[in-house]
Design an enzyme around this catalytic site. Structure first.
Site, PDB file in Angstrom:
ATOM      1  N   GLU A 319       0.857  -1.208   0.000  1.00 57.79           N
ATOM      2  CA  GLU A 319       0.000   0.000   0.000  1.00 57.79           C
ATOM      3  C   GLU A 319       0.887   1.249   0.000  1.00 57.79           C
ATOM      4  O   GLU A 319       0.686   2.179   0.786  1.00 57.79           O
ATOM      5  CB  GLU A 319      -0.926  -0.025   1.220  1.00 57.79           C
ATOM      6  CG  GLU A 319      -1.788  -1.284   1.292  1.00 57.79           C
ATOM      7  CD  GLU A 319      -2.587  -1.409   2.576  1.00 57.79           C
ATOM      8  OE1 GLU A 319      -2.268  -0.708   3.559  1.00 57.79           O
ATOM      9  OE2 GLU A 319      -3.540  -2.204   2.607  1.00 57.79           O
ATOM     10  N   CYS A 415     -10.337   0.115   8.418  1.00 58.86           N
ATOM     11  CA  CYS A 415      -9.770   1.364   8.933  1.00 58.86           C
ATOM     12  C   CYS A 415     -10.390   2.587   8.273  1.00 58.86           C
ATOM     13  O   CYS A 415     -10.525   3.648   8.906  1.00 58.86           O
ATOM     14  CB  CYS A 415      -8.259   1.369   8.746  1.00 58.86           C
ATOM     15  SG  CYS A 415      -7.713   1.032   7.058  1.00 58.86           S
TER      16      CYS A 415
END
Length: 659
Positions: A319, A415
């Site tokens: 990521e 998240c």
């Protein structure tokens, strides 16, 4: 560096039609929906188990821990979002629910102050043995932020007391002492949280612990290596091989001390969370070396590694950032949390030095990637925000495994949804920055703010229909005339702003992106700021190979895109005309109230008759037909049906003479 203070959200009211609707959505839909998700009450959504984990840790329920090692942080972010919404509007039911959660969290806290359900329930013997991989300090940071926010919102001290005990516990575990751990988090967050806690407690230990974590990072010998050896060379995550998080120290920005780092590297969320904390520390400590580090890394990120949408993180592996000008559109990761962290970093840079560049980036991230992360119904979310989507390819090509063509109800790693809720709830902190010598207007969002100016006060009201309309009206109210400075941001996207003060045009002189107006302000003073919003055609730096021969459209702060619902399939066969004869179009249905853009273009036409060959020789060019193009705001895409989308569109090739 001029000190600044946070805006007290009790003294700010949003009146903006665009954002008032979003805050109503957060209060009435998003927070209840996310509460249901945290309690596993959303049908067909991935389970969370986050609240149940706290019940088990508190001894109120039997069972096993379920979820990510950082599952606690979802609850903390939800609580923080609740706190900021309670500043805007009291809600007895919501507050009662939050109070119950806080009592549960307090019951789950261990006698020594430790608080983490994963390690309490599942692995108590492994506490503080795997900082590189296991998010203990990250979860602690989010809980600390929630405790501060809830105290500021309600005055209730229980969660603040809990997180102060947690911070004291952490302070005893970490530091330079012989019997302390000389480590720092794999996922930054505690640094910023401790600085925020210090603002409330004024406890120097909190500031010094934040400084320790920042300055210890990247030092030799590497702490991640030594703790790896101490725990017998075991690792938690095996996505890219055993101990990859330990070995790839750039992933966690731990490859070098921050003062020696030159580029934005590694996991994008970790990077901006870390730098938000460093910027806050630099600001409060008046630390010039840290300020320069923030500036250097900010420049690399925003000038070479950021998407036009304010997204960061070019690759799914880790990521993470890649290299300069490597900005693929269809495989972009550009996590919603990363753009939220980018806004947090920008806000702290603005507190440290008034530069419109930070607010420009903050606005770009907010109106594009952050808003795109949540559907217009408030119940579906994107984790990943690419700039080009082709659903047929997603279904058969594993390079796109991280890309979803439609928003999801919830995530196993959830998240982003509560993070979006807390950033929208705390929006007032980003609209204005109050320094020792000025009130900066960073974002043009209809609102009413009252600020203290020593023994006097001033109320500033903004009105308008931004980002659709170009006129912003500001008015001043104060009991007695007061001399102070208002600084209005002049966005980089606006070619010719103009300002009228009490009916008189005034000459705008920008200083680092702001127009400063120092005078004695009286009740009834009015400002009319006009920010012309022509449709602008944007092209990339020549180094961005993925975008050469393409253009994107932007109007005001909004980036636009093509969607299959309006333009048919095979968007890659569309070309944007050389003619810049744009028409503004009112949206309909789910896009009602939004401004769309119609532009001239063409489509590569199918050859009738026999099937087209896969390749053609020489001058055998496929025919093209005139085809109008309809662009919608990027944040609105995927709110109607699954389909293709793209931001960057091929341009018709103009005839340009060689020199």
């Amino acid at each position: 560096m001029k000190q600044s203070s946070d805006i007290d959200l009790h003294y700010l009211t949003l009146t903006d039609p665009f954002w008032r609707d979003y805050q109503r959505l957060v209060r009435d839909v998003v927070l209840p929906y996310q509460w249901a998700a945290l309690n596993d009450q959303v049908a067909d959504a991935q389970p969370s188990h986050a609240i149940e984990n706290f019940r088990i840790a508190a001894g109120q329920s039997q069972g096993e821990f379920y979820g990510m090692v950082f599952q606690d942080s979802d609850v903390a972010k939800w609580l923080e979002a609740v706190a900021w919404m309670l500043c805007q509007q009291p809600d007895e039911g919501l507050e009662t629910t939050a109070d119950g959660v806080i009592e549960l969290i307090a019951a789950a806290q261990q006698p020594d102050g430790y608080l983490n359900t994963y390690f309490t329930v599942k692995a108590p013997e492994a506490r503080w043995t795997n900082l590189a991989e296991c998010h203990e300090l990250y979860c602690a940071g989010h809980m600390i932020e929630a405790g501060v926010a809830y105290y500021r919102a309600t005055g209730k001290p229980l969660l603040l007391q809990v997180v102060c005990r947690l911070a004291d516990h952490i302070d005893g575990i970490f530091g330079p002492g012989e019997h302390q751990l000389h480590g720092y988090p794999g996922h930054p967050e505690i640094e910023l949280a401790l600085m925020i806690l210090h603002e409330v407690t004024d406890n120097p230990r909190h500031l010094e612990l934040a400084r320790y974590f920042v300055e210890q990072r990247g030092r030799e010998p590497h702490f991640y290596d030594s703790e790896y050896q101490r725990r017998g060379c075991t690792s938690y995550w095996h996505n890219y091989g055993p101990a990859w998080m330990v070995l790839d120290k750039a992933y966690s920005q731990a490859h070098l001390p921050i003062a020696q780092q030159e580029t934005a590297v590694g996991h994008a969320v970790r990077f901006v969370y870390l730098m938000a904390g460093v910027a806050h520390l630099a600001h409060v400590s008046r630390d010039e070396e840290k300020r320069q580090s923030c500036r250097r890394l900010w420049n690399n990120m925003t000038q070479r590694r950021m998407y036009i949408t304010g997204g960061i993180g070019s690759q799914s592996q880790g990521e993470a950032f890649t290299g300069d000008y490597d900005l693929p559109n269809d495989t972009a990761y550009t996590e919603s949390c990363a753009s939220i962290g980018l806004m947090m970093f920008a806000r702290r840079m603005l507190q440290m030095e008034a530069d419109g560049e930070y607010a420009d980036v903050m606005e770009r991230a907010l109106y594009n990637t952050v808003l795109a992360g949540m559907a217009l119904d408030g119940k579906h979310f994107f984790y990943v925000n690419p700039l080009e989507v082709h659903p047929a390819a997603i279904r058969c090509n594993h390079i796109y495994d991280h890309v979803k063509p439609v928003r999801q109800q919830w995530f196993g790693c959830a998240c982003c949804p509560p993070n979006i809720a807390r950033i929208l709830g705390s929006l007032g902190h980003y609209i204005y920055t109050q320094t020792e010598d000025a009130l900066l207007v960073n974002l043009y969002i209809g609102s009413e703010l009252t600020v203290d100016l020593g023994s006097q006060s001033l109320t500033l009201r903004q009105r308008g229909n931004y980002p659709w309309d170009e006129v912003i009206e500001l008015s001043v109210d104060c009991p007695v005339p007061v001399t102070t400075t208002l600084a209005l941001r002049l966005p980089a996207w606006c070619p010719s702003p103009s300002l009228i003060l009490n009916g008189q045009a005034i000459l705008l002189e920008a200083r680092r992106g702001y127009a400063y107006l120092t005078r004695q302000w009286s009740a009834g003073d009015t400002l009319r700021l006009t920010l012309p919003m022509p449709v602008r055609r944007v092209r990339s730096h020549p180094g961005v190979r993925q975008n050469q021969g393409k253009a994107a459209l932007q109007r005001g702060p909004l980036v636009y895109c093509l969607e299959q619902a309006d333009n048919g399939a095979d968007l890659h066969n569309l070309r944007l005309s050389e003619r810049q004869d744009y028409q503004l179009v009112a949206g309909e249905g789910v896009l009602a109230g939004k401004t769309l853009i119609r532009a001239s273009g063409e489509r590569v036409a199918a050859i009738e008759g026999a099937a087209q060959p896969l390749y053609r020789f020489d001058g055998d060019i496929a025919p093209r037909q005139a085809h109008p193009l309809l662009f919608i705001p990027y944040f609105c895409w995927a709110n109607r049906a699954e389909g293709e989308m793209r931001v960057w569109v091929d341009e018709q090739s103009p005839t340009v003479p060689c020199r």
